[in-house]
Scaffold this active site. Structure first.
Site, short mmCIF file in Angstrom:
data_model
loop_
_atom_site.label_atom_id
_atom_site.label_comp_id
_atom_site.label_asym_id
_atom_site.label_seq_id
_atom_site.Cartn_x
_atom_site.Cartn_y
_atom_site.Cartn_z
N GLY A 87 -9.87 -42.67 14.86
CA GLY A 87 -11.07 -41.86 15.13
C GLY A 87 -11.79 -42.52 16.29
O GLY A 87 -12.30 -43.62 16.13
N HIS A 88 -11.75 -41.91 17.45
CA HIS A 88 -12.35 -42.51 18.66
C HIS A 88 -13.56 -41.66 19.06
O HIS A 88 -13.43 -40.46 19.30
CB HIS A 88 -11.32 -42.56 19.79
N SER A 127 -20.85 -53.66 26.29
CA SER A 127 -21.43 -52.37 25.92
C SER A 127 -22.64 -52.60 25.02
O SER A 127 -22.58 -53.40 24.09
CB SER A 127 -20.35 -51.55 25.20
N LYS A 169 -13.03 -48.52 21.31
CA LYS A 169 -11.99 -48.24 22.31
C LYS A 169 -12.22 -46.90 22.99
O LYS A 169 -12.07 -46.79 24.21
CB LYS A 169 -10.59 -48.21 21.64
N GLN A 225 -6.08 -48.14 16.47
CA GLN A 225 -6.19 -49.23 15.52
C GLN A 225 -6.56 -50.53 16.26
O GLN A 225 -7.35 -50.48 17.17
CB GLN A 225 -4.90 -49.38 14.69
N ASP A 228 -11.81 -49.61 15.35
CA ASP A 228 -13.20 -49.13 15.49
C ASP A 228 -14.07 -50.04 16.35
O ASP A 228 -15.28 -50.13 16.15
CB ASP A 228 -13.86 -48.95 14.09
P1 GDP Z 1 -12.75 -46.76 18.22
O1 GDP Z 1 -11.94 -46.31 17.06
O2 GDP Z 1 -12.39 -48.15 18.66
O3 GDP Z 1 -12.75 -45.80 19.37
O4 GDP Z 1 -14.27 -46.86 17.70
P2 GDP Z 1 -15.02 -45.77 16.77
O5 GDP Z 1 -15.39 -44.60 17.61
O6 GDP Z 1 -14.27 -45.54 15.52
O7 GDP Z 1 -16.31 -46.60 16.34
C1 GDP Z 1 -17.18 -47.13 17.27
C2 GDP Z 1 -18.58 -46.56 17.00
O8 GDP Z 1 -19.54 -47.34 17.68
C3 GDP Z 1 -18.77 -45.16 17.53
O9 GDP Z 1 -19.69 -44.49 16.70
C4 GDP Z 1 -19.35 -45.37 18.93
O10 GDP Z 1 -20.13 -44.27 19.37
C5 GDP Z 1 -20.21 -46.57 18.69
N1 GDP Z 1 -20.36 -47.52 19.82
C6 GDP Z 1 -19.47 -47.83 20.79
N2 GDP Z 1 -19.94 -48.83 21.57
C7 GDP Z 1 -21.17 -49.15 21.08
C8 GDP Z 1 -22.15 -50.11 21.44
O11 GDP Z 1 -22.00 -50.91 22.36
N3 GDP Z 1 -23.29 -50.15 20.69
C9 GDP Z 1 -23.48 -49.31 19.63
N4 GDP Z 1 -24.63 -49.43 18.95
N5 GDP Z 1 -22.57 -48.39 19.26
C10 GDP Z 1 -21.43 -48.32 19.96
P1 IMO Z 2 -9.08 -46.54 15.27
O1 IMO Z 2 -8.08 -46.15 16.33
C1 IMO Z 2 -9.89 -48.59 11.51
C2 IMO Z 2 -6.65 -48.60 8.54
C3 IMO Z 2 -6.89 -47.80 7.28
C4 IMO Z 2 -6.09 -48.64 6.27
C5 IMO Z 2 -4.89 -49.08 7.10
C6 IMO Z 2 -3.65 -48.24 6.91
O2 IMO Z 2 -10.15 -45.54 15.05
O3 IMO Z 2 -9.59 -47.91 15.50
P2 IMO Z 2 -2.99 -45.75 7.66
O4 IMO Z 2 -3.60 -44.43 7.29
O5 IMO Z 2 -2.95 -46.01 9.12
O6 IMO Z 2 -1.66 -45.97 7.00
O7 IMO Z 2 -3.99 -46.85 7.00
O8 IMO Z 2 -5.30 -49.02 8.46
N1 IMO Z 2 -6.82 -47.85 9.80
C7 IMO Z 2 -7.87 -47.96 10.61
N2 IMO Z 2 -9.02 -48.68 10.48
N3 IMO Z 2 -9.66 -47.86 12.63
C8 IMO Z 2 -8.52 -47.16 12.78
O9 IMO Z 2 -8.21 -46.52 13.93
C9 IMO Z 2 -7.58 -47.17 11.73
N4 IMO Z 2 -6.37 -46.58 11.55
C10 IMO Z 2 -5.91 -47.01 10.38
O10 IMO Z 2 -8.25 -47.74 6.94
O11 IMO Z 2 -6.83 -49.79 5.93
MG MG Z 3 -12.20 -45.57 15.13
#
Ligand code: GDP
Ligand code: IMO
Ligand code: MG
Length: 409
Positions: A39-40, A391, A15, A198, A12
């Site tokens: 979840g991206h 960012s 990416k 991840q 999270d």
């Molecule tokens: P990922 O799994 O690495 O793709 O990240 P996620 O989408 O799960 O979580 C990142 C969250 O932060 C999302 O809600 C993005 O829209 C938000 N985000 C990404 N970059 C920034 C940033 O520089 N500042 C803020 N405030 N939010 C950001």
């Molecule tokens: P992105 O790509 C954050 C965590 C789960 C749990 C552990 C194992 O959005 O960064 P699983 O269902 O994969 O067997 O769960 O890994 N986990 C993540 N945490 N971002 C993710 O993906 C994750 N994918 C799995 O919360 O702790």
């Molecule tokens: Mg994510």
């Protein structure tokens, strides 16, 4: 040219946003591992897109996106994601390919995942998407790949319910199948982005085992599972937040103390909107852990770091970052393998001055306040890794590039 983008923390990190941003200059985007546990998020012109299996290049009408060999794919989740993209006006047909070596997540894997979790004395906090089961089936050589779908000899070992499931999806999946190695060999001059899921600390080998996911989220995953060899990776980018988050269970040395830091914890969670994209769970929050970040840089040969969420610190007078751990009285500067050590690690913190200014509109490094530049410089020095992109907001445009990763050095 091949660029790998991985998470350098516990997932999270942003990416999806960064891959979407860099995809403007790419022809192909290959997601190399993970499944619907990811979840991206991409925010474009006020509209938010949450991607789980589909690579984060899909929003550009001309890009080909590929689900790579290391992915574990739940067809129901994939086609429902594609349907919601279509509902938002994204024409995906003919642009989404799947490596024929990728594995399927069968419906019963989700139930097994949940049953295993409830029988664990210390649950991992999985997403319940059957991910660990799919990778376990793969490792035990009982998995089903896309290439197996029209091979009766592979399917004859399956239970009747699995055969029925496979039969229901075959016609939709097979036209998307691609043999990834020759596909990329035929396009070896193309600009290709490899999108990780991840993060380094959730990787099965380099992460905080057993509180990890089951796939390869490290940069080496690109070589094993992205369809190219290790020497073909031109650059590795590691995305990290200005602070740390973690969803699910497991040690987290810098996690905010619920008693003494509850206001800070709440502030970061609400300002950074730290709730899971896949499960909606509130993310655990804490200061940046430089010990863990340096470990991620070294273990993954990260060339450039990408700093996200710097704007979340805008209102703070001061903040801290962890520069070492104290484990049972001893100073430790390397990320330990032992869950006990990591759980008992107390962070040694260094203070930084806040900038008390909104930085969301900054578009060049020079625009940033001095205090923000000082934080960036300290991270670079500690990790011995340059920060190439910063960012300052979720929108695609809230990004400053100090050094384009597409320029060959
Ligand atoms: P990922 O799994 O690495 O793709 O990240 P996620 O989408 O799960 O979580 C990142 C969250 O932060 C999302 O809600 C993005 O829209 C938000 N985000 C990404 N970059 C920034 C940033 O520089 N500042 C803020 N405030 N939010 C950001
Ligand atoms: P992105 O790509 C954050 C965590 C789960 C749990 C552990 C194992 O959005 O960064 P699983 O269902 O994969 O067997 O769960 O890994 N986990 C993540 N945490 N971002 C993710 O993906 C994750 N994918 C799995 O919360 O702790
Ligand atoms: Mg994510």
């Amino acid at each position: 040219m091949n660029i790998a983008v991985i998470g350098a923390q516990w997932g999270d990190e942003g990416k999806g946003k960064i891959v979407d941003y860099l995809a403007a200059d790419a022809r192909l985007i290959v997601r190399f591992s993970g499944g619907a546990n990811a979840g991206h998020t991409i925010v474009l012109g006020g509209e938010q897109y949450a991607l789980h299996l589909v690579p984060s290049g899909i929003l550009y009408p001309d890009k080909i996106v590929i689900l790579g060999s290391g992915m574990v794919i739940d067809p129901e989740a994939l086609f429902s994601e594609l349907a919601s993209l279509e509902a938002k006006g994204i024409d995906w047909k003919g642009r989404v390919l799947i490596s024929d070596r990728a594995h399927l997540v069968l419906p019963r894997y989700r139930k097994i995942d949940k049953d295993m979790e409830s029988s664990r004395r210390k649950p991992i906090g999985t997403t319940g998407r059957g991910i660990g089961v799919a990778y376990a089936m793969k490792a035990s050589r009982d998995g089903i790949r896309i290439a197996d779908l029209d091979d009766p000899t592979r399917l004859e070992n399956l239970e009747a319910e699995d055969v029925a499931f496979v039969n229901a999806w075959r016609e939709r999946l097979m036209p998307m199948a691609v043999d990834l190695v020759p596909y990329l060999r035929a396009r070896k001059n193309a600009y290709v982005l490899f999108e990780g899921a991840q993060g380094a600390l959730l990787d099965i080998d380099t992460g905080s085992y057993p509180f990890v996911s089951s796939g390869m989220s490290c940069a080496a995953g690109v070589a094993a599972q992205g369809g190219i060899g290790p020497r073909a990776i031109n650059r590795v980018l590691g995305v990290f937040k200005a602070y740390s988050t973690r969803v699910g269970n497991g040690p987290f040395p810098t996690e905010f103390n619920p008693n003494s830091q509850s206001a800070l914890d709440k502030f970061i969670r609400e300002t950074g909107r730290e709730y899971g994209v896949t499960t909606g769970r509130p993310r655990r929050c804490g200061y940046l852990d430089l010990v863990a970040l340096r470990y991620a840089c070294t273990a993954n040969s990260i060339d450039h770091l990408v700093l996200t969420h710097l704007d979340v610190y805008d209102e703070l007078d001061e903040f801290e970052a962890c520069i070492a751990y104290r484990v049972r009285g001893k100073i430790v500067e390397d990320f330990p393998a032992s869950v006990r050590d990591l759980s008992e690690a107390e962070p040694v913190l260094r203070k930084f001055r806040g900038w008390k200014k909104a930085i969301g509109a900054c578009r060049t490094f020079e625009d940033l306040p001095l205090e923000a530049k000082a934080y960036v410089a300290y991270i670079e020095e500690y990790t011995e890794t340059p920060i190439g992109i910063i960012s300052v907001g979720s929108d695609r445009n809230a990004t400053m590039v100090r050094e384009s990763p597409w320029i060959r050095s």
